[in-house]
Design an enzyme around this catalytic site. Structure first.
Site, PDB file in Angstrom:
ATOM      1  N   VAL A   4       0.855  -1.181   0.000  1.00  0.00           N
ATOM      2  CA  VAL A   4       0.000   0.000   0.000  1.00  0.00           C
ATOM      3  C   VAL A   4       0.898   1.241   0.000  1.00  0.00           C
ATOM      4  O   VAL A   4       1.818   1.347   0.823  1.00  0.00           O
ATOM      5  CB  VAL A   4      -0.896  -0.014   1.271  1.00  0.00           C
ATOM      6  CG1 VAL A   4      -1.750   1.230   1.340  1.00  0.00           C
ATOM      7  CG2 VAL A   4      -1.756  -1.272   1.294  1.00  0.00           C
ATOM      8  N   CYS A   5       0.642   2.173  -0.885  1.00  0.00           N
ATOM      9  CA  CYS A   5       1.453   3.395  -0.972  1.00  0.00           C
ATOM     10  C   CYS A   5       1.279   4.232   0.295  1.00  0.00           C
ATOM     11  O   CYS A   5       0.156   4.588   0.675  1.00  0.00           O
ATOM     12  CB  CYS A   5       1.040   4.222  -2.186  1.00  0.00           C
ATOM     13  SG  CYS A   5       1.774   5.868  -2.196  1.00  0.00           S
TER      14      CYS A   5
END
Lengths: 130, 102
Positions: free
Chosen positions: A77-78
């Site tokens: 997940v960024c």
């Protein structure tokens, strides 16, 4: 062959997370490898373990968590997209002085470097978005 | 060096299918997915534009998304074929790169 997958649309919006899930399952069933899926922009919202869709409806987060557990897919997940949208792991919650975290099992928060690395280390990059 | 182009929005909402068709090079593949599958249907205002490219491009629609919308694979533009997720995976593997028209 190694496939990298990028998801940039939130769950339950249109179908990006669903199409990507079906694609990854089919690719693995056909003998390909999907080492990593990168969640970017609103796609990070897939990773909250606090979503509670109706019981007779698919749970997109749980589908991905199960897929990761079964096939060892790295769900990244960024971090910048996650922080804007209130997606935190234990580490980030404590660093930001928040009283809780919500990241689901099988997902981890990291940076865009992981997207670039996925692009380099896989043979194909397939994007699902809005 | 062939490219697989994916189009996921209805051509009656956005210009992505038309842009994609006009940018794609001979030998490229186009796969319509999600609401993009409406672009593969015969008898619409865009059918002629799709049919005109059906010989030089490999144009496909995703069967699962056709069925989810109650669309009949027998009413696709001539030269457009329906493929399942297996076919989607094969298209990604057979082409050199994938471009999503978002």
């Amino acid at each position: 062959m190694k496939f990298g997958v990028l998801i940039s649309e939130g769950p339950y919006t249109h179908e990006a997370a669903d199409t990507a899930y079906n694609f990854v399952k089919s690719a693995i069933a056909k003998g390909h490898e999907v080492p990593r899926v990168f969640f970017y922009h609103d796609g990070v919202n897939v990773s909250t373990r606090l979503s509670v869709p109706p019981q007779d409806e698919r749970n997109i987060q749980k589908q991905w968590t199960a897929l990761a557990a079964e096939h060892g897919v790295d769900l990244v997940v960024c971090i910048a997209a996650a922080q804007r949208r209130g997606i935190l792991d234990e580490n980030e919650a404590s660093r930001q002085g928040k009283d809780a975290n919500n990241i689901a099992e099988g997902f981890r928060i990291s940076g865009l470097g992981q997207l670039i690395e996925m692009g380099i280390q896989t043979d194909r990059l397939v994007t699902f978005g809005d | 060096m062939a490219t697989l182009h994916t189009v996921n929005k209805s051509p009656f909402m956005t210009q992505t299918l038309l842009s994609c068709i006009n940018h794609a090079k001979d030998g490229d593949a186009i796969l319509m997915i999600e609401d993009g599958v409406y672009g593969g249907m015969a008898g619409t205002g865009l059918s002629d534009a799709v049919a005109a490219k059906a010989a030089s491009l490999n144009i496909c629609v995703l069967t699962e998304d056709l069925e989810a919308r109650g669309l009949d694979a027998g009413r696709l533009v001539e030269g457009v074929s329906a493929v399942g997720y297996d076919g989607f995976v094969d298209l990604v593997a057979e082409t050199d790169r994938t471009q999503a028209w978002l």
